[in-house]
Motif scaffolding. Structure first.
Motif, PDB file in Angstrom:
ATOM      1  N   ASP A   1       0.854  -1.193   0.000  1.00 42.99           N
ATOM      2  CA  ASP A   1       0.000   0.000   0.000  1.00 42.99           C
ATOM      3  C   ASP A   1       0.890   1.244   0.000  1.00 42.99           C
ATOM      4  N   ARG A   2       0.853   1.991  -1.081  1.00 41.94           N
ATOM      5  CA  ARG A   2       1.716   3.175  -1.238  1.00 41.94           C
ATOM      6  C   ARG A   2       0.904   4.476  -1.267  1.00 41.94           C
ATOM      7  N   ARG A   3      -0.328   4.431  -0.799  1.00 39.69           N
ATOM      8  CA  ARG A   3      -1.184   5.607  -0.944  1.00 39.69           C
ATOM      9  C   ARG A   3      -0.658   6.834  -0.193  1.00 39.69           C
ATOM     10  N   VAL A   4      -0.064   6.626   0.966  1.00 36.82           N
ATOM     11  CA  VAL A   4       0.445   7.778   1.732  1.00 36.82           C
ATOM     12  C   VAL A   4       1.564   8.476   0.970  1.00 36.82           C
ATOM     13  N   ASP A   5       2.457   7.703   0.376  1.00 35.88           N
ATOM     14  CA  ASP A   5       3.568   8.296  -0.368  1.00 35.88           C
ATOM     15  C   ASP A   5       3.101   8.890  -1.696  1.00 35.88           C
ATOM     16  N   GLU A   6       2.068   8.313  -2.278  1.00 33.35           N
ATOM     17  CA  GLU A   6       1.580   8.819  -3.560  1.00 33.35           C
ATOM     18  C   GLU A   6       0.686  10.049  -3.401  1.00 33.35           C
ATOM     19  N   GLU A   7       0.050  10.187  -2.231  1.00 32.01           N
ATOM     20  CA  GLU A   7      -0.835  11.331  -1.987  1.00 32.01           C
ATOM     21  C   GLU A   7      -0.455  12.005  -0.659  1.00 32.01           C
ATOM     22  N   PRO A   8       0.721  12.624  -0.580  1.00 34.59           N
ATOM     23  CA  PRO A   8       1.167  13.165   0.715  1.00 34.59           C
ATOM     24  C   PRO A   8       0.251  14.260   1.267  1.00 34.59           C
ATOM     25  N   GLU A   9      -0.267  15.128   0.386  1.00 32.67           N
ATOM     26  CA  GLU A   9      -1.148  16.195   0.874  1.00 32.67           C
ATOM     27  C   GLU A   9      -2.453  15.611   1.406  1.00 32.67           C
TER      28      GLU A   9
ATOM     29  N   LEU B   1     -10.550   1.182   7.625  1.00 31.10           N
ATOM     30  CA  LEU B   1     -11.538   1.451   6.573  1.00 31.10           C
ATOM     31  C   LEU B   1     -10.867   1.519   5.206  1.00 31.10           C
ATOM     32  N   LEU B   2      -9.699   2.141   5.156  1.00 30.49           N
ATOM     33  CA  LEU B   2      -8.966   2.234   3.894  1.00 30.49           C
ATOM     34  C   LEU B   2      -8.459   0.861   3.450  1.00 30.49           C
ATOM     35  N   ALA B   3      -8.067   0.050   4.402  1.00 32.50           N
ATOM     36  CA  ALA B   3      -7.594  -1.297   4.045  1.00 32.50           C
ATOM     37  C   ALA B   3      -8.719  -2.126   3.435  1.00 32.50           C
ATOM     38  N   ASN B   4      -9.937  -1.920   3.921  1.00 35.42           N
ATOM     39  CA  ASN B   4     -11.088  -2.633   3.371  1.00 35.42           C
ATOM     40  C   ASN B   4     -11.509  -2.105   2.002  1.00 35.42           C
ATOM     41  N   ASP B   5     -11.006  -0.946   1.642  1.00 33.44           N
ATOM     42  CA  ASP B   5     -11.319  -0.354   0.331  1.00 33.44           C
ATOM     43  C   ASP B   5      -9.994   0.060  -0.311  1.00 33.44           C
ATOM     44  N   PRO B   6      -9.197  -0.878  -0.762  1.00 35.54           N
ATOM     45  CA  PRO B   6      -7.821  -0.583  -1.205  1.00 35.54           C
ATOM     46  C   PRO B   6      -7.748   0.333  -2.418  1.00 35.54           C
ATOM     47  N   ASP B   7      -8.852   0.507  -3.128  1.00 37.49           N
ATOM     48  CA  ASP B   7      -8.819   1.389  -4.299  1.00 37.49           C
ATOM     49  C   ASP B   7      -9.243   2.820  -3.967  1.00 37.49           C
ATOM     50  N   GLN B   8      -9.645   3.057  -2.732  1.00 39.02           N
ATOM     51  CA  GLN B   8     -10.117   4.404  -2.393  1.00 39.02           C
ATOM     52  C   GLN B   8      -8.944   5.371  -2.278  1.00 39.02           C
ATOM     53  N   PRO B   9      -8.930   6.464  -3.050  1.00 42.04           N
ATOM     54  CA  PRO B   9      -7.866   7.466  -2.900  1.00 42.04           C
ATOM     55  C   PRO B   9      -7.961   8.144  -1.530  1.00 42.04           C
ATOM     56  N   LEU B  10      -6.821   8.534  -1.001  1.00 42.05           N
ATOM     57  CA  LEU B  10      -6.831   9.239   0.282  1.00 42.05           C
ATOM     58  C   LEU B  10      -7.577  10.557   0.187  1.00 42.05           C
ATOM     59  N   ALA B  11      -7.532  11.191  -0.982  1.00 47.21           N
ATOM     60  CA  ALA B  11      -8.251  12.462  -1.154  1.00 47.21           C
ATOM     61  C   ALA B  11      -9.751  12.258  -0.965  1.00 47.21           C
ATOM     62  N   GLU B  12     -10.264  11.134  -1.451  1.00 47.49           N
ATOM     63  CA  GLU B  12     -11.689  10.846  -1.287  1.00 47.49           C
ATOM     64  C   GLU B  12     -12.026  10.622   0.183  1.00 47.49           C
ATOM     65  N   ARG B  13     -11.171   9.872   0.886  1.00 45.85           N
ATOM     66  CA  ARG B  13     -11.403   9.643   2.312  1.00 45.85           C
ATOM     67  C   ARG B  13     -11.319  10.949   3.094  1.00 45.85           C
ATOM     68  N   ALA B  14     -10.366  11.813   2.733  1.00 42.51           N
ATOM     69  CA  ALA B  14     -10.225  13.107   3.418  1.00 42.51           C
ATOM     70  C   ALA B  14     -11.464  13.958   3.207  1.00 42.51           C
ATOM     71  N   GLU B  15     -11.971  13.971   1.974  1.00 43.78           N
ATOM     72  CA  GLU B  15     -13.180  14.755   1.691  1.00 43.78           C
ATOM     73  C   GLU B  15     -14.369  14.216   2.474  1.00 43.78           C
ATOM     74  N   ARG B  16     -14.466  12.889   2.556  1.00 41.15           N
ATOM     75  CA  ARG B  16     -15.579  12.291   3.297  1.00 41.15           C
ATOM     76  C   ARG B  16     -15.496  12.640   4.780  1.00 41.15           C
ATOM     77  N   LEU B  17     -14.279  12.694   5.311  1.00 41.69           N
ATOM     78  CA  LEU B  17     -14.110  13.018   6.730  1.00 41.69           C
ATOM     79  C   LEU B  17     -14.420  14.472   7.030  1.00 41.69           C
ATOM     80  N   THR B  18     -14.129  15.350   6.081  1.00 39.38           N
ATOM     81  CA  THR B  18     -14.281  16.786   6.340  1.00 39.38           C
ATOM     82  C   THR B  18     -15.617  17.344   5.882  1.00 39.38           C
TER      83      THR B  18
END
Length: 768
Positions: free
Chosen positions: A249-257, A279-296
């Protein structure tokens, strides 16, 4: 030593099987069947305690969970705790510490890490652990924890004394015996909610104790608050947690912001980050930006819930542990729209005395549901806890109409307090006001209150939903925000007032709002918009014959016209302001008109007339004992005196102004005075003094975040350095810093000019 114990959560009223009744109903141990071949007898006289030695128990490391792979940060906390436990540094003090902090902040994981570190150093021969379940519906009692610890020490169940003093005595005797045998044990009492759960577990001698709790528990050892992670550590935890589930899983390095946004949305709380990572592990294709938007974009508490663990459940445990008055104040605090609250404001919310409110706030702080601010008497709540408190307040209001009315009244009390106090403070900023509100002893006291409450006042103006509140607060903040050079806030609040006046159909207020907005726009160098705003205000005042207000608007209009270099029109505008003030016999405001008239005359090089105008302004200000206006007029007079080469008089004027602003702690004005003094000193070739003055000006203006005037100050300093024959590299640096400051201010033309001035530039003194 032994596996980690979960102490039973319900105390027993009778002894264990094998106990027998004493006369009077007491219980004594029945040691029949015990082998005392290797036992020791401790105590003397009639009070003796038997300590039975048993077969070896499991090694110390068996009681600690393995090191967590995702543990990160906490270097300072680890260093502190190791300092407490270090046998070479105890200085005779007990090696005891209490860690407190939010639920989910990572206290348990931290003490496990410290336990490993201490054991690796050879400081302990064994570790005893017990979970006190302090925030479960049925917390463990101390006697149950003692039983669990005694069994970890090798005492057979049938030989554990019943609840009471004998059980505690056996525990202490066991530890004392191990100390004499050269052993040193670390006791970890996890998840305590009360000190009386832990006090009987405190080991004697050189043994160590680490306690964790969501409350501050004084009296159990050195106290340490475990804070939220730093953002970089929170991101590191997210990365490690994701890779623990999937090494690829390289999402943190690929989407640092986006990773930073996720960590911040989780409040940098380890539990929240771990739930989100799941939650992200259960949805491995979810971009971090999408999760951040959902949280905020929605309720964060709902988004930090994986069905098995949730942040809300953790907060529920802490909230349900509160007393009714504490819980009510916690809910009420969510009504405050700003980032923190004073004790006085909290007392109004709760309809309590300040002393009672302070006591309740202290109790909430001990429970880590609010935090003490950096200034004594102020309190703040983390965003996640605020959201939780708001949910609790909403639920309370929905229970009954009286509850809803009570909360509406509390909000109205708080809003009224902010509005009335801001209006009282504003009276200390209005030049020439004969009487000021007695709520504040002087301008400095009013300024201190406004500084402390600024964000609350602005938030109240925005969030109250009442146009009248926005208007009253907005008008009362204009002079303060200008004095503190909070210019973006000033533009925003003036725009808000204008919208509110328009919504109410308040044409008089709308005209004043246009005038204030024009002033604010001029201060942020949006000059064309400022001219238009003043023009709209003038149109209203001319139609409704508001002579005094019209005069003030002509004055402001003239200043805006000067900024767009329409000097003839500016001079005419100031003439009209003067005529109206003279018609109204308002010599105090006439002083301001003369002062600004002098600035316009100076721009067209009519210096003798400008000097006369500033001297008239000075005389009127002195007549009205307006020392602030007098300093302003004297500073502008000094600039014109320099233009006619009366440098000694100019230097004297600027020094007088400088002393005044230093005395009154007006940093921005002081910086301008330093700059103008430096320019005058340069003209008489007093270069060392001029350079010192210029450097002071540039540094102070940068601290004030006034980047345009910082650019001007560096421009003046560069000219001084050139005139003094300074090192060309130093001159070049000054020009570069001027260009950089202008660029930060968005002044592209001035920045380009500074970049092109390698061998000198015309000086531009700082006029009002």
């Amino acid at each position: 030593m032994g596996a980690k114990n979960n102490a039973k959560r319900k105390g027993r009223k009778g002894g264990k099987g094998g106990g027998r009744a004493r006369a009077g109903g007491g219980i004594s141990n029945d040691f029949r069947g015990a082998d005392f071949q290797h036992s020791q007898v401790q105590g003397s006289g009639t009070m003796q305690t038997f300590v039975q030695q048993y077969a070896p128990v499991p090694t110390a490391m068996d009681s600690l969970p393995p090191r967590r792979a995702d543990f990160t940060g906490r270097d300072d906390d680890i260093a502190f705790l190791l300092g407490v436990l270090d046998p070479e540094r105890t200085n005779g003090l007990p090696a005891h510490a209490v860690l407190s902090g939010w639920g989910g902040v990572g206290k348990t994981t931290l003490v496990h890490a410290v336990g490993h570190a201490a054991f690796d150093r050879g400081w302990f021969t064994g570790v005893l652990m017990v979970n006190l379940h302090g925030y479960d519906p049925h917390p463990s009692q101390a006697e149950d924890a003692l039983e669990a610890l005694l069994r970890s020490l090798g005492v057979r169940p049938e030989h554990v004394p019943p609840p009471g003093a004998e059980r505690e005595a056996l525990y202490l005797s066991q530890l004392a015996a191990r100390e004499r045998a050269g052993e040193r044990l670390l006791v970890i009492a996890d998840n305590a909610s009360r000190a009386d759960q832990v006090r009987p577990l405190m080991p004697p001698g050189h043994h160590g104790l680490l306690t964790t709790s969501r409350r501050s528990l004084p009296g159990l050892g050195r106290m340490r608050t475990v804070h939220l992670l730093q953002p970089e550590d929170a991101v590191a935890l997210l990365r490690t947690a994701l890779r623990h589930n999937n090494p690829d899983d390289r999402r943190v390095d690929e989407e640092p912001e986006a990773a930073q946004q996720v960590a911040v949305a989780c409040g940098c709380l380890p539990l929240a980050i771990q739930i989100t990572a799941g939650l992200l592990a259960n949805d491995p294709d979810q971009p971090l930006a999408e999760r951040a938007e959902r949280l905020t974009s929605a309720g964060r508490l709902e988004g930090i819930d994986d069905g098995e663990h949730s942040l809300r459940a953790t907060f529920d445990q802490s909230f349900e542990n509160l007393l009714p008055q504490q819980a009510e104040l916690f809910r009420l605090l969510s009504l405050n729209p700003g980032p923190d609250i004073s004790t006085a404001a909290a007392a109004l919310l709760a309809e309590q005395s300040e002393a009672a409110a302070e006591k309740l706030l202290g109790q909430l702080a001990a429970a880590h549901l609010v935090e003490r601010g950096s200034v004594r008497g102020r309190w703040q709540m983390h965003d996640l806890l605020r959201e939780y408190a708001q949910d609790q307040a909403t639920a309370q209001c929905e229970r009954s109409r009286p509850s809803r009315r009570r909360y509406d009244q509390a909000r109205a009390r708080l809003t009224g307090y902010y509005v009335r106090t801001a209006e009282a403070a504003d009276t200390h900023f209005e030049a020439g006001r004969a009487a000021v509100a007695p709520l504040f002893a002087d301008r400095e006291q009013a300024l201190a209150w406004l500084d402390a409450e600024r964000e609350n006042l602005i938030a109240t103006a925005h969030s109250e939903g009442s146009a009248e509140t926005a208007i009253r607060l907005g008008f009362s903040l204009v002079r303060y925000l200008d004095s503190r050079r909070r210019l973006q806030d000033l533009v925003m609040i003036c725009s808000l007032v204008l919208d509110a006046c328009t919504a109410l159909g308040d044409t008089h207020g709308e005209a004043a709002a246009w005038d204030n907005l024009g002033f604010a726009l001029r201060e942020v160098r949006r000059f064309d918009e400022a001219v238009e705003a003043h023009r709209k205000a003038l149109a209203f005042y001319q139609q409704h014959t508001g002579i005094r207000r019209e005069a003030g608007t002509w004055n402001n209009f003239g200043l805006a016209l000067q900024k767009v270099r329409r000097f003839d029109e500016a001079i005419e505008a100031h003439r009209k302001a003067l005529a109206l003030y003279q018609q109204h016999t308002d010599t105090h405001r006439e002083a301001r008109a003369w002062n600004n008239f002098g600035l316009a005359l100076s721009e067209v090089r009519r210096f003798d007339e400008a000097i006369d105008a500033h001297q008239k302004a000075l005389a009127f200000y002195q007549q009205h004992t307006d020392t602030h206006g007098e300093a302003d007029a004297r500073g502008n007079l000094g600039l014109v005196l320099s233009e006619v080469r009366r440098f000694d008089e100019a230097i004297e004027a600027h020094r007088t102004v400088l002393a005044f602003y230093q005395q009154h702690a007006k940093t921005h004005h002081e910086a301008r005075a330093w700059n103008n003094l430096g320019t005058a000193l340069r003209e008489v070739r007093r270069f060392d003094e001029a350079i010192d003055a210029g450097e002071r000006a540039a540094a102070m203006l940068a601290e004030e975040d006034d980047w345009f005037l910082t650019g001007k100050a560096w421009e003046e300093l560069a000219a001084t350095l050139e005139a003094a024959g300074a090192d060309p590299a130093r001159v070049k640096e000054a020009w570069e810093r001027s260009a950089a400051a202008y660029t930060q201010a968005g002044a592209a033309e001035e920045a380009e000019s500074s970049r092109g001035h390698v061998n000198g530039s015309p000086s531009h003194s700082m006029t009002k």
